[in-house]
Design a protein around this motif. Structure first.
Motif, PDB file in Angstrom:
ATOM      1  N   TYR A 326      18.505 -32.674 -13.788  1.00  0.00           N
ATOM      2  CA  TYR A 326      17.713 -33.187 -12.671  1.00  0.00           C
ATOM      3  C   TYR A 326      17.399 -32.042 -11.705  1.00  0.00           C
ATOM      4  CZ  TYR A 326      18.751 -37.891 -14.305  1.00  0.00           C
ATOM      5  OH  TYR A 326      18.834 -39.030 -15.062  1.00  0.00           O
ATOM      6  N   ALA A 327      16.620 -32.351 -10.674  1.00  0.00           N
ATOM      7  CA  ALA A 327      16.207 -31.307  -9.734  1.00  0.00           C
ATOM      8  C   ALA A 327      17.405 -30.742  -8.977  1.00  0.00           C
ATOM      9  CB  ALA A 327      15.176 -31.872  -8.758  1.00  0.00           C
ATOM     10  N   ASN A 328      18.392 -31.578  -8.684  1.00  0.00           N
ATOM     11  CA  ASN A 328      19.565 -31.138  -7.921  1.00  0.00           C
ATOM     12  C   ASN A 328      20.755 -30.961  -8.866  1.00  0.00           C
ATOM     13  OD1 ASN A 328      18.276 -31.448  -5.235  1.00  0.00           O
ATOM     14  ND2 ASN A 328      18.240 -33.606  -5.797  1.00  0.00           N
ATOM     15  N   GLU A 329      21.374 -29.781  -8.805  1.00  0.00           N
ATOM     16  CA  GLU A 329      22.396 -29.437  -9.797  1.00  0.00           C
ATOM     17  C   GLU A 329      23.645 -30.288  -9.690  1.00  0.00           C
ATOM     18  OE1 GLU A 329      25.373 -27.754  -8.956  1.00  0.00           O
ATOM     19  OE2 GLU A 329      24.978 -27.293  -6.850  1.00  0.00           O
ATOM     20  N   ASP A 330      24.002 -30.725  -8.460  1.00  0.00           N
ATOM     21  CA  ASP A 330      25.202 -31.562  -8.358  1.00  0.00           C
ATOM     22  C   ASP A 330      24.964 -32.938  -8.981  1.00  0.00           C
ATOM     23  OD1 ASP A 330      23.376 -32.234  -6.410  1.00  0.00           O
ATOM     24  OD2 ASP A 330      24.826 -32.391  -4.779  1.00  0.00           O
ATOM     25  N   VAL A 331      23.738 -33.448  -8.868  1.00  0.00           N
ATOM     26  CA  VAL A 331      23.383 -34.713  -9.526  1.00  0.00           C
ATOM     27  C   VAL A 331      23.413 -34.540 -11.044  1.00  0.00           C
ATOM     28  CG1 VAL A 331      21.548 -36.425  -9.865  1.00  0.00           C
ATOM     29  CG2 VAL A 331      22.013 -35.518  -7.575  1.00  0.00           C
ATOM     30  N   SER A 332      22.899 -33.408 -11.510  1.00  0.00           N
ATOM     31  CA  SER A 332      22.892 -33.136 -12.955  1.00  0.00           C
ATOM     32  C   SER A 332      24.310 -33.148 -13.511  1.00  0.00           C
ATOM     33  CB  SER A 332      22.235 -31.780 -13.238  1.00  0.00           C
ATOM     34  OG  SER A 332      20.869 -31.786 -12.867  1.00  0.00           O
ATOM     35  N   LEU A 333      25.219 -32.418 -12.848  1.00  0.00           N
ATOM     36  CA  LEU A 333      26.596 -32.350 -13.332  1.00  0.00           C
ATOM     37  C   LEU A 333      27.238 -33.732 -13.364  1.00  0.00           C
ATOM     38  CD1 LEU A 333      28.822 -30.155 -14.101  1.00  0.00           C
ATOM     39  CD2 LEU A 333      29.743 -30.637 -11.839  1.00  0.00           C
ATOM     40  N   GLY A 334      27.043 -34.495 -12.291  1.00  0.00           N
ATOM     41  CA  GLY A 334      27.606 -35.839 -12.258  1.00  0.00           C
ATOM     42  C   GLY A 334      27.071 -36.724 -13.370  1.00  0.00           C
ATOM     43  N   SER A 335      25.788 -36.569 -13.688  1.00  0.00           N
ATOM     44  CA  SER A 335      25.178 -37.403 -14.733  1.00  0.00           C
ATOM     45  C   SER A 335      25.733 -37.080 -16.113  1.00  0.00           C
ATOM     46  CB  SER A 335      23.654 -37.221 -14.734  1.00  0.00           C
ATOM     47  OG  SER A 335      23.287 -35.937 -15.229  1.00  0.00           O
ATOM     48  N   TRP A 336      26.155 -35.842 -16.332  1.00  0.00           N
ATOM     49  CA  TRP A 336      26.663 -35.444 -17.651  1.00  0.00           C
ATOM     50  C   TRP A 336      28.001 -36.134 -17.961  1.00  0.00           C
ATOM     51  CZ3 TRP A 336      25.832 -29.585 -16.308  1.00  0.00           C
ATOM     52  CH2 TRP A 336      24.461 -29.329 -16.269  1.00  0.00           C
ATOM     53  N   PHE A 337      28.722 -36.571 -16.942  1.00  0.00           N
ATOM     54  CA  PHE A 337      30.055 -37.141 -17.157  1.00  0.00           C
ATOM     55  C   PHE A 337      30.091 -38.656 -17.008  1.00  0.00           C
ATOM     56  CE2 PHE A 337      31.395 -32.884 -15.130  1.00  0.00           C
ATOM     57  CZ  PHE A 337      31.254 -32.236 -16.343  1.00  0.00           C
ATOM     58  N   ILE A 338      28.967 -39.278 -16.691  1.00  0.00           N
ATOM     59  CA  ILE A 338      28.973 -40.723 -16.427  1.00  0.00           C
ATOM     60  C   ILE A 338      29.441 -41.510 -17.646  1.00  0.00           C
ATOM     61  CG2 ILE A 338      27.391 -42.679 -16.227  1.00  0.00           C
ATOM     62  CD1 ILE A 338      26.080 -41.408 -13.945  1.00  0.00           C
ATOM     63  N   GLY A 339      28.956 -41.171 -18.823  1.00  0.00           N
ATOM     64  CA  GLY A 339      29.292 -41.941 -20.015  1.00  0.00           C
ATOM     65  C   GLY A 339      30.575 -41.518 -20.696  1.00  0.00           C
ATOM     66  N   LEU A 340      31.320 -40.594 -20.082  1.00  0.00           N
ATOM     67  CA  LEU A 340      32.556 -40.100 -20.697  1.00  0.00           C
ATOM     68  C   LEU A 340      33.782 -40.694 -20.008  1.00  0.00           C
ATOM     69  CD1 LEU A 340      31.661 -36.297 -21.016  1.00  0.00           C
ATOM     70  CD2 LEU A 340      31.259 -38.119 -22.669  1.00  0.00           C
ATOM     71  N   ASP A 341      34.888 -40.645 -20.701  1.00  0.00           N
ATOM     72  CA  ASP A 341      36.159 -41.118 -20.131  1.00  0.00           C
ATOM     73  C   ASP A 341      36.725 -40.001 -19.264  1.00  0.00           C
ATOM     74  OD1 ASP A 341      38.445 -42.477 -19.549  1.00  0.00           O
ATOM     75  OD2 ASP A 341      39.425 -42.090 -21.465  1.00  0.00           O
ATOM     76  N   VAL A 342      36.151 -39.856 -18.068  1.00  0.00           N
ATOM     77  CA  VAL A 342      36.477 -38.760 -17.160  1.00  0.00           C
ATOM     78  C   VAL A 342      37.071 -39.330 -15.873  1.00  0.00           C
ATOM     79  CG1 VAL A 342      35.503 -36.906 -15.749  1.00  0.00           C
ATOM     80  CG2 VAL A 342      34.708 -37.239 -18.088  1.00  0.00           C
ATOM     81  N   GLU A 343      38.115 -38.696 -15.388  1.00  0.00           N
ATOM     82  CA  GLU A 343      38.702 -39.108 -14.113  1.00  0.00           C
ATOM     83  C   GLU A 343      38.001 -38.376 -12.974  1.00  0.00           C
ATOM     84  OE1 GLU A 343      43.012 -39.202 -11.736  1.00  0.00           O
ATOM     85  OE2 GLU A 343      42.872 -38.350 -13.768  1.00  0.00           O
ATOM     86  N   HIS A 344      37.390 -39.137 -12.083  1.00  0.00           N
ATOM     87  CA  HIS A 344      36.750 -38.583 -10.896  1.00  0.00           C
ATOM     88  C   HIS A 344      37.777 -38.538  -9.766  1.00  0.00           C
ATOM     89  CE1 HIS A 344      33.269 -39.497 -13.278  1.00  0.00           C
ATOM     90  NE2 HIS A 344      32.427 -39.093 -12.345  1.00  0.00           N
ATOM     91  N   ILE A 345      38.003 -37.366  -9.197  1.00  0.00           N
ATOM     92  CA  ILE A 345      38.955 -37.227  -8.100  1.00  0.00           C
ATOM     93  C   ILE A 345      38.200 -36.832  -6.839  1.00  0.00           C
ATOM     94  CG2 ILE A 345      40.930 -35.943  -7.202  1.00  0.00           C
ATOM     95  CD1 ILE A 345      41.962 -35.642 -10.005  1.00  0.00           C
ATOM     96  N   ASP A 346      38.266 -37.692  -5.845  1.00  0.00           N
ATOM     97  CA  ASP A 346      37.634 -37.415  -4.555  1.00  0.00           C
ATOM     98  C   ASP A 346      38.632 -36.639  -3.704  1.00  0.00           C
ATOM     99  OD1 ASP A 346      36.008 -37.393  -2.349  1.00  0.00           O
ATOM    100  OD2 ASP A 346      36.367 -39.490  -1.798  1.00  0.00           O
ATOM    101  N   GLU A 347      38.545 -35.323  -3.747  1.00  0.00           N
ATOM    102  CA  GLU A 347      39.477 -34.446  -3.050  1.00  0.00           C
ATOM    103  C   GLU A 347      38.950 -34.175  -1.641  1.00  0.00           C
ATOM    104  OE1 GLU A 347      42.301 -32.775  -1.713  1.00  0.00           O
ATOM    105  OE2 GLU A 347      42.648 -33.123  -3.858  1.00  0.00           O
ATOM    106  N   ARG A 348      39.562 -34.848  -0.647  1.00  0.00           N
ATOM    107  CA  ARG A 348      39.046 -34.755   0.718  1.00  0.00           C
ATOM    108  C   ARG A 348      39.260 -33.390   1.349  1.00  0.00           C
ATOM    109  NH1 ARG A 348      35.360 -37.893   0.417  1.00  0.00           N
ATOM    110  NH2 ARG A 348      35.100 -37.798   2.678  1.00  0.00           N
ATOM    111  N   SER A 349      40.185 -32.591   0.815  1.00  0.00           N
ATOM    112  CA  SER A 349      40.376 -31.240   1.358  1.00  0.00           C
ATOM    113  C   SER A 349      39.181 -30.344   1.057  1.00  0.00           C
ATOM    114  CB  SER A 349      41.654 -30.609   0.789  1.00  0.00           C
ATOM    115  OG  SER A 349      41.523 -30.345  -0.595  1.00  0.00           O
ATOM    116  N   LEU A 350      38.278 -30.814   0.179  1.00  0.00           N
ATOM    117  CA  LEU A 350      37.051 -30.070  -0.125  1.00  0.00           C
ATOM    118  C   LEU A 350      35.869 -30.578   0.689  1.00  0.00           C
ATOM    119  CD1 LEU A 350      37.375 -29.904  -4.032  1.00  0.00           C
ATOM    120  CD2 LEU A 350      37.901 -28.097  -2.376  1.00  0.00           C
ATOM    121  N   CYS A 351      36.125 -31.471   1.644  1.00  0.00           N
ATOM    122  CA  CYS A 351      35.061 -32.061   2.459  1.00  0.00           C
ATOM    123  C   CYS A 351      35.091 -31.571   3.903  1.00  0.00           C
ATOM    124  CB  CYS A 351      35.178 -33.587   2.459  1.00  0.00           C
ATOM    125  SG  CYS A 351      35.171 -34.371   0.836  1.00  0.00           S
TER     126      CYS A 351
END
Length: 405
Positions: A326-351
């Protein structure tokens, strides 16, 4: 004189002979026609009779039975008992658990297959290069993690501000790699005219600092998705790391996160709006794929900094030719893992934001792993402010040495 030879004796008018002669021309013809018609009628009558008889017999036989005899009786009003209902729900639950287990097994096998393909491709490439006289028989270096700082030709001052703050230099950089297994590199491709003044400037900078990872990629702002994909593929081929980090060159990194598990995608997770209007920053040309106007993206890590585990980097490397960008690279990366058995970790220390936000959090014992300004998608005026952020929110030059490998 007597009868002449051959003459017929005279017949009397009337009599039997005369009557037969009168009927033979008129009545015989009518009689034949009538006989023919009668024969047709009789024959047709006998031919249709069996069908009629069979139909009547069939109807008669069906008449002996009622609807309940023909069709099985189904009692729709019968209710299941509590025990029967419990048994059915138990079976449904067991079936669901089995399906989930199989799904995870298949996903794990797909990851292993991707890793095997990557290893095979790497071995084939090494074998080919060896035949060409290039000795690439050494295996990939086993390291803790690789951090790629995405940069551009015009960002020399940004790179220097990072070198002067949180990124070790010279012998310290080599020591970090040898003792802690931490690889930090500025990531850049080449210009549209390879060997031009821009490429020569990077060559000179690399000779001085030895801190670049060069990609087979043509630089351009609208090619960030492709650049990110090639970065992960190149890094995974060069280093056998537990995980791989991507960070922008206007972000301050305070310390590095601990090792992460398999199939993990870690970052500051968000779900921003899909921008359909042309001419604005972060416009999404394929906005229609995300539903009605005003919808948001799926949950994904913000592009300033994120990390993925080794098997995910391998997956990206193996499937890079068919992964949509996609046009935005962070959206592209997220889309590549949507259909996989991947654990998404919302690490607030990176925010974390820049001071005073990161200062307040540090005082409360919640140290930040990275800081940037949301309004600028990085540290606003990072060249001028990087040192100030480092002094006020950094944990000192030795923070990175305390990363647990």
């Amino acid at each position: 004189m007597g009868l002449m030879l051959g003459s017929r004796p005279p017949h009397k008018a009337g009599g039997i002979a005369g009557t037969v002669s009168g009927f033979s021309t008129r009545w015989v013809s009518l009689l034949c026609i009538a006989s023919f018609c009668l024969g047709v009628v009789v024959v047709n009558r006998f031919w249709t009779m069996p069908d009629s008889v069979d139909s009547e017999n069939h109807v008669t036989s069906l008449g002996k039975y009622g609807p309940r005899d023909i069709y099985p009786a189904i009692n729709c009003e019968k209710k299941l008992g509590a025990s029967e209902t419990g048994d059915i729900l138990s079976q449904v639950s067991k079936t669901h658990d089995i399906i989930m287990t199989l799904d995870k097994t298949v996903s794990s096998l797909e990851m292993q297959l991707a890793a095997a393909r990557a290893a095979k491709a790497e071995n084939e490439a090494k074998s080919k290069d060896t035949k060409l006289g290039n000795n690439l028989s050494n295996n990939r270096s086993k390291v803790f993690f690789v951090m790629g700082i995405i940069t551009a030709f015009s960002s020399r001052k940004r790179r220097d501000s990072i070198r002067e703050t949180w990124m070790p230099q010279g012998q310290d950089l080599k020591k970090l790699e040898k003792e802690k297994g931490i690889i930090i590199r500025f990531v850049i491709g080449h210009s549209a005219t390879p060997g031009g003044v821009l490429d020569r400037a990077i060559d000179a900078e690399e000779a001085q600092h030895k801190d670049f990872l060069r990609l087979n990629h043509v630089e351009g702002y609208h090619e960030l998705s492709s650049k990110t994909q090639i970065y992960f593929s190149t890094a995974a081929a060069k280093w056998d790391a537990d995980f791989y980090v991507k960070v922008d060159d206007d972000v301050h990194v305070h310390y590095c996160p601990p090792s992460i598990k398999a199939r993990v995608y870690i970052g500051c997770m968000k779900s921003g709006p899909v921008l359909a209007q042309k001419g604005i920053k972060y416009h999404e040309p394929e906005y229609w794929k995300f539903g009605e106007e005003g919808n948001k993206y799926f949950r994904h890590a913000t592009g300033q900094i994120y990390a993925i585990s080794k098997d995910l980097a391998t997956y990206v490397s193996v499937n890079r030719h068919i992964l949509h960008r996609y046009a935005n690279e962070d959206v592209s990366l997220g889309s590549w893992f949507i259909g996989l058995d991947v654990e998404h970790i919302d690490e607030r220390s990176l925010c974390c934001g820049t001071p005073p936000d990161c200062e307040w959090k540090a005082q409360a014992g919640n140290h930040c792993a990275a800081s940037f300004d949301w309004s600028c998608s990085g540290i606003c005026k990072s060249v001028e402010r990087m040192k100030d952020v480092h002094q006020r929110c950094g944990e000192g030059g030795g923070a990175i040495w305390h990363s647990s490998s």
